[in-house]
Design an enzyme around this catalytic site. Structure first.
Site, PDB file in Angstrom:
ATOM      1  N   GLU A   8      45.965  38.388  32.237  1.00  0.00           N
ATOM      2  CA  GLU A   8      45.134  38.687  31.056  1.00  0.00           C
ATOM      3  C   GLU A   8      45.547  40.023  30.471  1.00  0.00           C
ATOM      4  OE1 GLU A   8      40.852  38.657  31.606  1.00  0.00           O
ATOM      5  OE2 GLU A   8      40.991  36.874  32.875  1.00  0.00           O
TER       6      GLU A   8
ATOM      7  N   GLU B   2      39.585  38.561  39.390  1.00  0.00           N
ATOM      8  CA  GLU B   2      38.934  39.872  39.436  1.00  0.00           C
ATOM      9  C   GLU B   2      37.792  39.968  40.447  1.00  0.00           C
ATOM     10  OE1 GLU B   2      37.808  41.033  35.479  1.00  0.00           O
ATOM     11  OE2 GLU B   2      39.867  41.135  34.778  1.00  0.00           O
TER      12      GLU B   2
HETATM   13  C1  FCB Z   1      38.075  40.203  32.128  1.00  0.00           C
HETATM   14  C2  FCB Z   1      37.605  38.804  32.427  1.00  0.00           C
HETATM   15  C3  FCB Z   1      37.615  37.886  31.242  1.00  0.00           C
HETATM   16  C4  FCB Z   1      37.188  38.580  29.981  1.00  0.00           C
HETATM   17  C5  FCB Z   1      37.962  39.851  29.784  1.00  0.00           C
HETATM   18  C6  FCB Z   1      37.640  40.599  28.514  1.00  0.00           C
HETATM   19  O1  FCB Z   1      37.463  41.088  33.010  1.00  0.00           O
HETATM   20  O2  FCB Z   1      38.389  38.241  33.442  1.00  0.00           O
HETATM   21  O3  FCB Z   1      36.818  36.774  31.550  1.00  0.00           O
HETATM   22  O4  FCB Z   1      35.825  38.798  30.010  1.00  0.00           O
HETATM   23  O5  FCB Z   1      37.752  40.710  30.871  1.00  0.00           O
END
Ligand code: FCB
Length: 452
Positions: A356, A174
């Site tokens: 994620e 990110e």
């Molecule tokens: C993302 C991050 C991760 C976590 C989630 C909820 O932005 O990559 O580390 O904090 O959000």
């Protein structure tokens, strides 16, 4: 809330080679912040700033994973997870972010990766999940091009040390968050509030990604990618369409276009240059080095409204309507399907890892050995179903990682926000598998044709 998706996937829904996993990040789980030669990171420093993190929480101990990693890998096995995405703490393996490696730090990750392989779990390592060595920050951090060169050296060192055992690499996690939440809004480390700096940081991060791709390829055959957080931007009303296009440009296309097409989006370059002067960003051919997969982090869509007074984007996000998570984020699985099909439409045939996806909810206390978290079960079921539909629509998706294996240090929110499919009691470090973890286990077993 109950799941609207079936809890069993129709046969053949997931292609051969598709794997289900869970993700974590070093600073959020490891603890042992001053052990075995680990150097200071910008997050260690950020946590000491008054008011920066809820309750004054820090990652000093976190989930104590540095000492309890075997127990945590056993949890991965017990849940039947097939892949594990973790991150390497740069300051643990190279305390000052340059020069000699810290042998104890490298040995920790070597042991972890080998133990994953012994359990039949694929190790996928992220090189940068936000924990820049503080020494690099003092030398200018991501605002200077030099840091990108040091990052490439770190990447080469990791390929050398772990390239024979790691089975997938993510260069950055990110970069939008690092650049803009870290350097424009200042709510994450290093806490800088300067938009022009944030833009330079975004560019240097992308250059460092391209350099790292080359460095990793030179020392490892494993697939290499980058993880972007992609958010569908939805205009609240017809008058907000231009604002939504701008936020899409700012958060999504600003990273997708250079990585996948070798150009920054023209509308955004023009928008920024009108406010900040010539950007003059080069090295696009480095940024656009071919990757093997695009990592996608998806949590929620956003509702956007035009707002002339909000500089420099002249747009703002509108408070989400329910259903929302404990983060206040809209629950909307359709947004994930939209992101995935949009990638195919706009950027062609890409291999995608969902690196994620998950949700924070205020969980109940453990009873009878588990934690009942029906909202998280519903969230996962609906989002995995969206992935399944995107695959059926022709999108090449190969991995899905739930965020997160464990409740952990959720950055500026400290330990209050719980994303785990396994609960952690931070007083005792006792782990308790949540209903969502059991559901995920059974779902995967069902896909594999086992008993669910
Ligand atoms: C993302 C991050 C991760 C976590 C989630 C909820 O932005 O990559 O580390 O904090 O959000």
């Amino acid at each position: 809330m109950t799941a609207t998706a079936p809890s069993r996937a129709p046969e053949g829904s997931f292609p051969t080679g598709f794997r289900f996993g869970a993700a974590t990040a070093a600073y959020q789980i490891e603890g042992a912040a001053r052990e075995d030669g680990r150097g200071e990171s910008i997050w260690d420093r950020f946590c000491t700033l008054p008011g920066a993190v809820a309750n004054g929480d820090t990652g000093d101990v976190a989930c104590d994973h540095y000492h309890r990693w075997e127990e945590d890998l056993d949890l991965l096995s017990a849940l039947g997870l097939e892949s594990y995405r973790f991150s390497i703490a740069w300051p643990r393996v190279q305390p000052d972010g340059r020069g000699a490696l810290n042998a104890k730090g490298v040995a920790f990750y070597r042991r972890l990766v080998e133990a994953l392989l012994e359990r039949g779990i694929e190790p996928v390592a992220t090189l940068y999940h936000w924990d820049l060595p503080q020494a690099r920050q003092l030398a200018g951090g991501w605002a200077v091009r030099e840091t990108a060169s040091y990052f490439a050296e770190y990447a080469a060192a990791m390929a050398g040390a772990l390239g024979d055992v790691v089975e997938g690499w993510v260069t950055h996690n990110e970069p939008w968050v690092v650049a803009f939440l870290g350097h424009a809004h200042g709510v994450k480390a290093p806490g800088v509030r300067d938009w022009r700096t944030a833009l330079t940081v975004s560019h240097n991060l992308l250059v460092s990604h391209g350099l790292a791709v080359d460095a990793l390829r030179a020392g490892s055959d494993a697939p290499v990618g980058i993880t972007l957080n992609l958010t569908p931007m939805r205009p609240v009303a017809p008058k907000d369409v231009a604002a939504a296009v701008r936020l899409d440009g700012h958060q999504n296309r600003w990273f997708l276009d250079p990585v996948l097409r070798g150009t920054y989006p023209e509308d955004m370059v023009e928008h920024y240059e009108r406010r900040f002067g010539t950007l003059g960003f080069g090295e696009l051919e480095v940024i656009a080095r071919p990757i093997d997969f695009l990592g996608v982090n998806y949590y929620n869509p956003a509702a956007v409204r035009a707002a002339r007074r909000v500089a420099p984007l002249e747009a703002e996000l509108v408070t989400a309507r329910p259903p929302t998570t404990a983060m206040g984020w809209t629950v909307d699985a359709e947004g994930l399907h939209e992101v995935l099909t949009r990638l195919r439409r706009d950027y062609g045939d890409l291999t995608i890892y969902i690196t994620e996806n998950g949700a924070a909810f205020d969980d109940e206390r453990a009873t009878d050995g588990t934690i009942e978290d029906p909202s998280r079960v519903a969230y996962l079921a609906d989002h995995i179903e969206a992935v399944r539909r995107a695959i059926a629509d022709g999108v090449d998706i190969r991995r899905y990682y739930a965020w997160s294996l464990l409740d952990n240090f959720e950055w500026e929110h400290g330990y209050e926000k719980r994303f785990g499919i396994v609960g952690v009691d931070f007083g005792t470090q006792v782990r308790t598998v949540k209903r969502s973890g059991l559901w995920y286990r059974d779902y995967i077993a069902g896909v594999r044709g086992g008993a669910a």
